[in-house]
Design a protein around this motif. Structure first.
Motif, PDB file in Angstrom:
ATOM      1  N   PHE A 266       0.618  -0.931   0.310  1.00 42.80           N
ATOM      2  CA  PHE A 266      -0.042  -0.007   0.180  1.00 42.80           C
ATOM      3  C   PHE A 266       0.901   1.307  -0.438  1.00 42.80           C
ATOM      4  N   LEU A 267       1.750   1.444   0.906  1.00 45.16           N
ATOM      5  CA  LEU A 267       2.855   2.624   1.344  1.00 45.16           C
ATOM      6  C   LEU A 267       3.274   2.538  -0.440  1.00 45.16           C
ATOM      7  N   LEU A 268       3.964   1.277  -0.683  1.00 47.50           N
ATOM      8  CA  LEU A 268       5.160   1.258  -2.047  1.00 47.50           C
ATOM      9  C   LEU A 268       3.968   2.398  -3.062  1.00 47.50           C
ATOM     10  N   THR A 269       2.641   2.068  -3.580  1.00 43.89           N
ATOM     11  CA  THR A 269       2.256   2.909  -4.064  1.00 43.89           C
ATOM     12  C   THR A 269       1.814   4.059  -4.263  1.00 43.89           C
ATOM     13  N   GLY A 270       2.432   4.865  -2.759  1.00 47.23           N
ATOM     14  CA  GLY A 270       2.235   6.162  -2.451  1.00 47.23           C
ATOM     15  C   GLY A 270       3.499   6.936  -3.554  1.00 47.23           C
ATOM     16  N   PHE A 271       4.534   6.182  -4.354  1.00 43.59           N
ATOM     17  CA  PHE A 271       5.735   6.831  -4.262  1.00 43.59           C
ATOM     18  C   PHE A 271       5.636   7.881  -5.971  1.00 43.59           C
ATOM     19  N   TYR A 272       6.416   8.796  -5.798  1.00 49.80           N
ATOM     20  CA  TYR A 272       6.222   9.148  -7.090  1.00 49.80           C
ATOM     21  C   TYR A 272       7.806   9.611  -7.352  1.00 49.80           C
ATOM     22  N   SER A 273       8.754  10.317  -8.552  1.00 47.91           N
ATOM     23  CA  SER A 273       9.957  11.505  -8.929  1.00 47.91           C
ATOM     24  C   SER A 273       9.408  11.925  -9.597  1.00 47.91           C
ATOM     25  N   LEU A 274      10.193  12.921  -9.098  1.00 45.67           N
ATOM     26  CA  LEU A 274       9.859  14.701 -10.357  1.00 45.67           C
ATOM     27  C   LEU A 274      11.277  15.080 -11.163  1.00 45.67           C
ATOM     28  N   GLN A 275      12.049  14.581 -12.099  1.00 40.08           N
ATOM     29  CA  GLN A 275      12.847  15.907 -12.078  1.00 40.08           C
ATOM     30  C   GLN A 275      13.095  17.251 -12.415  1.00 40.08           C
ATOM     31  N   PRO A 276      14.089  17.660 -12.595  1.00 39.02           N
ATOM     32  CA  PRO A 276      13.744  19.066 -12.393  1.00 39.02           C
ATOM     33  C   PRO A 276      12.959  19.753 -13.450  1.00 39.02           C
ATOM     34  N   ASN A 277      12.515  20.671 -13.112  1.00 36.04           N
ATOM     35  CA  ASN A 277      11.321  21.730 -14.201  1.00 36.04           C
ATOM     36  C   ASN A 277      10.615  21.345 -14.159  1.00 36.04           C
ATOM     37  N   GLU A 278       9.517  20.335 -14.162  1.00 34.86           N
ATOM     38  CA  GLU A 278       8.979  19.161 -13.698  1.00 34.86           C
ATOM     39  C   GLU A 278       7.607  19.266 -12.859  1.00 34.86           C
ATOM     40  N   ALA A 279       6.523  19.641 -12.807  1.00 36.52           N
ATOM     41  CA  ALA A 279       5.346  19.296 -11.424  1.00 36.52           C
ATOM     42  C   ALA A 279       4.758  18.362 -11.740  1.00 36.52           C
ATOM     43  N   ALA A 280       3.659  18.274 -10.378  1.00 34.49           N
ATOM     44  CA  ALA A 280       3.054  17.039  -9.967  1.00 34.49           C
ATOM     45  C   ALA A 280       1.400  17.571  -9.502  1.00 34.49           C
ATOM     46  N   ALA A 281       0.799  17.149 -10.176  1.00 29.31           N
ATOM     47  CA  ALA A 281      -0.299  18.176  -9.809  1.00 29.31           C
ATOM     48  C   ALA A 281      -0.441  16.752  -9.286  1.00 29.31           C
ATOM     49  N   ILE A 282      -1.770  17.342  -7.158  1.00 31.17           N
ATOM     50  CA  ILE A 282      -2.360  16.094  -6.509  1.00 31.17           C
ATOM     51  C   ILE A 282      -3.766  16.387  -6.883  1.00 31.17           C
ATOM     52  N   THR A 283      -4.335  15.292  -6.507  1.00 33.49           N
ATOM     53  CA  THR A 283      -5.462  15.487  -6.962  1.00 33.49           C
ATOM     54  C   THR A 283      -6.385  14.669  -5.666  1.00 33.49           C
ATOM     55  N   LEU A 284      -7.376  14.811  -5.521  1.00 32.25           N
ATOM     56  CA  LEU A 284      -8.390  13.395  -4.372  1.00 32.25           C
ATOM     57  C   LEU A 284      -9.959  13.700  -5.229  1.00 32.25           C
ATOM     58  N   PHE A 285      -9.580  12.107  -5.760  1.00 31.19           N
ATOM     59  CA  PHE A 285     -11.119  11.876  -6.387  1.00 31.19           C
ATOM     60  C   PHE A 285     -11.722  13.190  -7.439  1.00 31.19           C
ATOM     61  N   GLY A 286     -11.037  13.698  -8.231  1.00 31.02           N
ATOM     62  CA  GLY A 286     -10.855  14.754  -9.210  1.00 31.02           C
ATOM     63  C   GLY A 286     -11.145  16.256  -8.384  1.00 31.02           C
ATOM     64  N   ASP A 287     -11.300  16.661  -7.088  1.00 26.74           N
ATOM     65  CA  ASP A 287     -10.719  17.982  -6.558  1.00 26.74           C
ATOM     66  C   ASP A 287      -8.994  17.918  -6.503  1.00 26.74           C
ATOM     67  N   TYR A 288      -8.557  19.583  -7.163  1.00 27.25           N
ATOM     68  CA  TYR A 288      -7.382  19.634  -6.725  1.00 27.25           C
ATOM     69  C   TYR A 288      -7.170  19.962  -5.635  1.00 27.25           C
TER      70      TYR A 288
END
Length: 297
Positions: A62-84
């Motif tokens: 369950f915890l492993l599915t929450g990992f992600y990586s960001l490269q330089p000059n990259e962003a990630a938009a986080i949403t919760l069931f479609g809500d930004y």
């Protein structure tokens, strides 16, 4: 009927991403604990330890599915069931709750060269224009959620902006009294950049630089306009040549009169002026005729 309220544009804000290295340490501890419990349950034939090991393994996955990586000059938009919920711009290994959605977007500069399009300039002459621009995303929320495809949106707005600027000014002005597309490149490029920034602001995109890569008359009138330019250039050259010749003739007459080299009546002055203008303004070299007789022979 009450009109619907205008939708407020999205605005980027800091997201809920956490340090991935710290969560990786927690995952390693869970892995050791789960392995120890499973091995102990099998060794001691203990259902409690086995169930604990299985539970810890499920929690680890369950915890492993929450990992992600960001490269330089990259962003990630986080949403919760479609809500930004916000955007994460911190580079490296990151972690968020597994039920959070993550949409990555590049913040790097992009180069775009538009296709050649035909536009009627201010005077109605058909011309061909192509533009080049360097653009980048400044607001990840607007780029992802306020337009359907932000890259396609940029391509479409470039064509509209080029048509707008192309119709605002004439292609060329032979009298050099107006702002033209061909003669005022820096000013026109600045107006094109301003036009693009205004149009792309709804998508959270800015333009760093832009300019025309192709600017020419359309093929159907290119030949006629080329002849017109050549004729205007010939006329301008002739005007300069005649002005210079008249000045030289005037100077020659003045110096002859001042130094009293020769006395000329009005008829002879007119003949001299005519001969000098022919020599100075003629396109071919002249052959002098030497007068070996008297003054007026």
């Amino acid at each position: 009927m009450t009109p619907e309220p205008l939708r407020q544009p999205s605005r980027e804000r800091a997201g809920a991403g956490a340090n991935g290295l710290l969560m990786l340490l927690v995952a390693l501890m869970l892995l050791l604990a789960a392995a120890s419990a499973l091995i102990g349950g099998l060794r001691d034939d203990s259902p409690t330890l086995s169930l604990t090991g299985v539970g810890l393994t499920v929690l680890l996955v369950f915890l492993l599915t929450g990992f992600y990586s960001l490269q330089p000059n990259e962003a990630a938009a986080i949403t919760l069931f479609g809500d930004y919920q916000g955007s994460d711009r911190i580079n490296g290994l990151r972690w968020t709750w597994p039920w959070m959605g993550k949409k990555k977007i590049s913040l790097r500069a992009n180069n775009l060269i538009s296709q050649q399009i035909k536009v009627n300039d201010q005077r109605g002459n058909p011309i061909e224009i192509a533009a080049q621009l360097v653009w980048r995303v400044t607001d990840s929320a607007q780029a992802l959620f306020d337009v359907d495809d932000y890259r396609g949106f940029v391509t479409a707005q470039v064509e509209v902006a080029v048509r707008t600027i192309g119709a605002r000014y004439p292609y060329d002005d032979f009298e050099h009294k107006e702002v033209t597309l061909r003669g005022d490149h820096e000013r026109v490029s600045g107006e094109l950049r301003t036009e693009l920034i205004n149009r792309l602001s709804v998508a959270g995109i800015t333009v760093d630089e832009c300019g025309f890569t192709h600017l020419a008359y359309a093929p159907e009138i290119a030949g006629a306009m080329l002849r017109r330019q050549q004729a205007a250039a010939v006329v301008a050259a002739r005007e300069t040549l005649v002005a210079g010749a008249v000045g030289m003739v005037e100077m020659a007459l003045a110096q002859l009169n001042e130094r009293q080299v020769v006395e000329l009546d009005e008829e002879r002055k007119a003949a001299m002026v005519s001969n000098l203008l022919v020599v100075l303004c003629g396109e071919r070299e002249t052959q002098p005729v030497v007068n070996a007789g008297g003054l007026y022979q």
